[in-house]
Design a protein around this motif. Structure first.
Motif, PDB file in Angstrom:
ATOM      1  N   TRP A   1      30.778  46.790  31.789  1.00 51.04           N
ATOM      2  CA  TRP A   1      30.765  46.901  30.422  1.00 51.04           C
ATOM      3  C   TRP A   1      31.480  46.187  29.442  1.00 51.04           C
ATOM      4  O   TRP A   1      32.515  45.480  29.885  1.00 51.04           O
ATOM      5  CB  TRP A   1      31.302  48.431  30.299  1.00 51.04           C
ATOM      6  CG  TRP A   1      30.292  49.646  30.842  1.00 51.04           C
ATOM      7  CD1 TRP A   1      29.621  49.491  31.854  1.00 51.04           C
ATOM      8  CD2 TRP A   1      30.413  50.862  30.251  1.00 51.04           C
ATOM      9  NE1 TRP A   1      28.693  50.701  32.031  1.00 51.04           N
ATOM     10  CE2 TRP A   1      29.265  51.482  30.962  1.00 51.04           C
ATOM     11  CE3 TRP A   1      30.913  51.576  29.088  1.00 51.04           C
ATOM     12  CZ2 TRP A   1      28.757  52.697  30.920  1.00 51.04           C
ATOM     13  CZ3 TRP A   1      30.155  52.858  28.842  1.00 51.04           C
ATOM     14  CH2 TRP A   1      29.338  53.592  29.619  1.00 51.04           C
TER      15      TRP A   1
ATOM     16  N   SER B   1      35.188  50.111  26.428  1.00 44.60           N
ATOM     17  CA  SER B   1      35.328  51.510  27.171  1.00 44.60           C
ATOM     18  C   SER B   1      34.629  52.498  26.792  1.00 44.60           C
ATOM     19  O   SER B   1      34.068  52.373  25.437  1.00 44.60           O
ATOM     20  CB  SER B   1      36.870  51.667  27.172  1.00 44.60           C
ATOM     21  OG  SER B   1      37.106  52.190  25.626  1.00 44.60           O
TER      22      SER B   1
ATOM     23  N   ASP C   1      40.142  47.764  21.798  1.00 43.60           N
ATOM     24  CA  ASP C   1      40.115  48.517  22.706  1.00 43.60           C
ATOM     25  C   ASP C   1      41.155  48.283  23.684  1.00 43.60           C
ATOM     26  O   ASP C   1      41.073  47.234  24.454  1.00 43.60           O
ATOM     27  CB  ASP C   1      38.918  48.347  23.288  1.00 43.60           C
ATOM     28  CG  ASP C   1      38.379  49.313  24.165  1.00 43.60           C
ATOM     29  OD1 ASP C   1      38.756  50.390  24.375  1.00 43.60           O
ATOM     30  OD2 ASP C   1      37.081  49.094  24.905  1.00 43.60           O
ATOM     31  N   THR C   2      41.748  49.190  24.268  1.00 46.52           N
ATOM     32  CA  THR C   2      42.918  49.305  25.385  1.00 46.52           C
ATOM     33  C   THR C   2      42.609  50.209  26.405  1.00 46.52           C
ATOM     34  O   THR C   2      43.305  50.160  27.497  1.00 46.52           O
ATOM     35  CB  THR C   2      44.499  49.302  24.906  1.00 46.52           C
ATOM     36  OG1 THR C   2      44.376  50.636  24.123  1.00 46.52           O
ATOM     37  CG2 THR C   2      44.820  48.470  23.738  1.00 46.52           C
ATOM     38  N   ALA C   3      41.441  50.976  26.413  1.00 48.28           N
ATOM     39  CA  ALA C   3      41.063  52.049  27.225  1.00 48.28           C
ATOM     40  C   ALA C   3      40.471  51.471  28.605  1.00 48.28           C
ATOM     41  O   ALA C   3      40.019  50.334  28.413  1.00 48.28           O
ATOM     42  CB  ALA C   3      40.422  52.992  26.692  1.00 48.28           C
ATOM     43  N   PRO C   4      40.548  52.090  29.707  1.00 49.64           N
ATOM     44  CA  PRO C   4      39.874  51.591  30.811  1.00 49.64           C
ATOM     45  C   PRO C   4      38.335  51.270  30.491  1.00 49.64           C
ATOM     46  O   PRO C   4      37.694  52.051  29.865  1.00 49.64           O
ATOM     47  CB  PRO C   4      40.069  52.501  31.747  1.00 49.64           C
ATOM     48  CG  PRO C   4      41.148  53.283  31.271  1.00 49.64           C
ATOM     49  CD  PRO C   4      41.095  53.211  29.935  1.00 49.64           C
ATOM     50  N   VAL C   5      37.775  50.241  31.129  1.00 42.13           N
ATOM     51  CA  VAL C   5      36.683  49.785  30.623  1.00 42.13           C
ATOM     52  C   VAL C   5      35.751  49.789  32.114  1.00 42.13           C
ATOM     53  O   VAL C   5      36.295  49.241  33.240  1.00 42.13           O
ATOM     54  CB  VAL C   5      36.360  48.120  30.132  1.00 42.13           C
ATOM     55  CG1 VAL C   5      34.861  47.819  30.075  1.00 42.13           C
ATOM     56  CG2 VAL C   5      37.022  48.298  28.975  1.00 42.13           C
ATOM     57  N   PRO C   6      34.500  50.524  32.105  1.00 41.97           N
ATOM     58  CA  PRO C   6      33.678  50.540  33.498  1.00 41.97           C
ATOM     59  C   PRO C   6      33.548  49.109  33.945  1.00 41.97           C
ATOM     60  O   PRO C   6      33.182  48.282  33.102  1.00 41.97           O
ATOM     61  CB  PRO C   6      32.518  51.411  33.089  1.00 41.97           C
ATOM     62  CG  PRO C   6      33.064  52.145  32.143  1.00 41.97           C
ATOM     63  CD  PRO C   6      33.990  51.437  31.259  1.00 41.97           C
ATOM     64  N   PRO C   7      33.155  48.972  35.147  1.00 37.96           N
ATOM     65  CA  PRO C   7      32.764  47.548  35.656  1.00 37.96           C
ATOM     66  C   PRO C   7      31.412  47.107  34.959  1.00 37.96           C
ATOM     67  O   PRO C   7      30.425  47.985  34.918  1.00 37.96           O
ATOM     68  CB  PRO C   7      32.450  47.842  37.082  1.00 37.96           C
ATOM     69  CG  PRO C   7      33.642  48.924  37.720  1.00 37.96           C
ATOM     70  CD  PRO C   7      33.423  49.729  36.285  1.00 37.96           C
TER      71      PRO C   7
ATOM     72  N   ASP D   1      26.727  45.076  38.390  1.00 38.67           N
ATOM     73  CA  ASP D   1      27.867  46.427  37.737  1.00 38.67           C
ATOM     74  C   ASP D   1      27.408  46.345  36.406  1.00 38.67           C
ATOM     75  O   ASP D   1      27.221  45.235  35.726  1.00 38.67           O
ATOM     76  CB  ASP D   1      29.083  46.133  37.851  1.00 38.67           C
ATOM     77  CG  ASP D   1      29.781  46.290  39.089  1.00 38.67           C
ATOM     78  OD1 ASP D   1      29.345  47.269  39.850  1.00 38.67           O
ATOM     79  OD2 ASP D   1      30.665  45.856  39.711  1.00 38.67           O
TER      80      ASP D   1
END
Length: 363
Positions: free
Chosen positions: A34, A37, A26-32, A192
């Motif tokens: 989590w 992603s 996983d290299t996509a943005p991760v929500p705070p 979060d």
């Protein structure tokens, strides 16, 4: 190390290798707050052949992405659907992929007071020391807020109004006031990653209607029964095989018998045959995919212990009876009519063997 004697593993334990693989990939943005992603959560649920990630739920990508994005906001999620449409399974998959933990569960029918959700007190410590943080017993919502994890709320509509109001306050304010304590301990703020994913049975409305205010704070998504029979056969074959392995049964389910089972369930559930003819729908049985998995599992266990590992089409009716005939006397007539008008006309020796046992349906 996972205890092999556990009858049913939590999703995070059953799929620990897949989750580890996705975290590495996983290299996509991760929500705070989590673990993965939204993109990786979607792959975990719907599968990714290139990564060796198994498909675990049958639904449109659009529905899954809407649910995931809702959980990344301050709005909760309500999953609506008939029994057996795997609402609880979807919430478990989401919780373990988002939070790494799916065990914060509330069963709505067992909750009568908001203290069961938020917090209660150790009576012995309370009497000895008065209200202290050490005497506080955190409930699942308190724990989810403190740890920044998803909380699963099963059958929310079965909770009394004051319990629903407590959830409303949590979703609105994202905090719990503890008036018995003082200073920083008097307020718990959600970390979060915290949110609530609830479910409600569309057939069993429960005793209490949800307030309009609570509905406004949750996105509603309807989980339908699987419409494609090939998808349903794939689910039944895969999940029943897993159950057989956990039962100590090393047996390969006969694909032809699985097809028969799923066809009967599919046609009785929808009231329409695969060829487009109308047939009776049952009044007291849902005929869900989850029940079809249970029947396939039972049939495999029976074959292992009683038939030297050989599955017979004629045995299927014995396990269909418990799934189709509940507490409605007219359903026996409906199932008999279905056999006499549809099963009798289906081609193949296996269907003829099944129909040969239809005398068991007589009142």
């Amino acid at each position: 190390m996972v205890d092999k004697a556990i009858q049913r593993l939590a999703a995070e334990d059953a799929y620990s290798e897949e989750l580890a693989k996705l975290r590495e990939w996983d290299t996509a943005p991760v929500p705070p707050g989590w673990v993965l992603s939204p993109f990786a959560v979607e792959h975990f649920i719907l599968g990714n052949e290139e990564l060796g990630i198994e498909r675990k739920f049958v639904a449109s990508r659009e529905l899954i992405s809407r649910v995931i994005i809702s959980l990344a906001t301050n709005r909760g999620v309500m999953l609506i659907g008939e029994p057996g449409t795997a609402k609880s399974w979807l919430s478990e998959l989401l919780a373990c992929a988002v939070s790494g933990h799916s065990k914060l569960i509330i069963q709505g029918g067992a909750v009568s007071h908001y203290s069961q959700l938020l917090y209660d007190w150790n009576k012995a410590l309370l009497q000895r020391d008065g209200p202290t943080k050490e005497a506080l017993i955190p409930g699942p919502v308190y724990r989810g807020m403190a740890a920044g994890q998803l909380v699963r709320f099963e059958e929310l509509a079965r909770c009394p109004q004051m319990v629903q109001d407590a959830i409303l306050a949590v979703l609105s304010e994202r905090q719990i006031q503890i008036p018995e304590l003082s200073g920083a301990d008097a307020t718990l703020y959600a970390r979060d990653g915290f949110n609530i994913i609830a479910s409600s049975n569309s057939l069993d409305k429960g005793l209490f209607d949800m307030s309009a205010a609570l509905k406004r704070r949750m996105n509603f998504e309807t989980i339908d029964a699987i419409s494609d029979i090939n998808d349903e056969m794939d689910v039944v074959q895969r999940e029943a095989t897993k159950l057989l392995r956990r039962s100590g049964v090393d047996l390969t389910l006969d694909p032809m018998i699985v097809e028969m089972l799923v066809t009967v369930f599919h046609e009785l559930r929808n009231g329409v045959t695969l060829s487009g003819r109308s047939t009776d729908r049952l009044a007291a049985a849902v005929m869900s995919t989850a029940e079809a998995v249970s029947v396939a599992h039972a049939l495999g266990v029976y074959a292992h212990y009683y038939s030297e590992g050989k599955m017979e089409a004629a045995d299927l009716i014995h396990f269909l009876l418990g799934a189709t005939l509940k507490d409605n006397l007219q359903d026996r007539r409906r199932v008999k009519h279905y056999f006499d008008t549809e099963v009798i006309n289906k081609q193949g020796k296996h269907w003829h063997e099944l129909y040969g046992q239809s005398y068991l349906l007589k009142a």
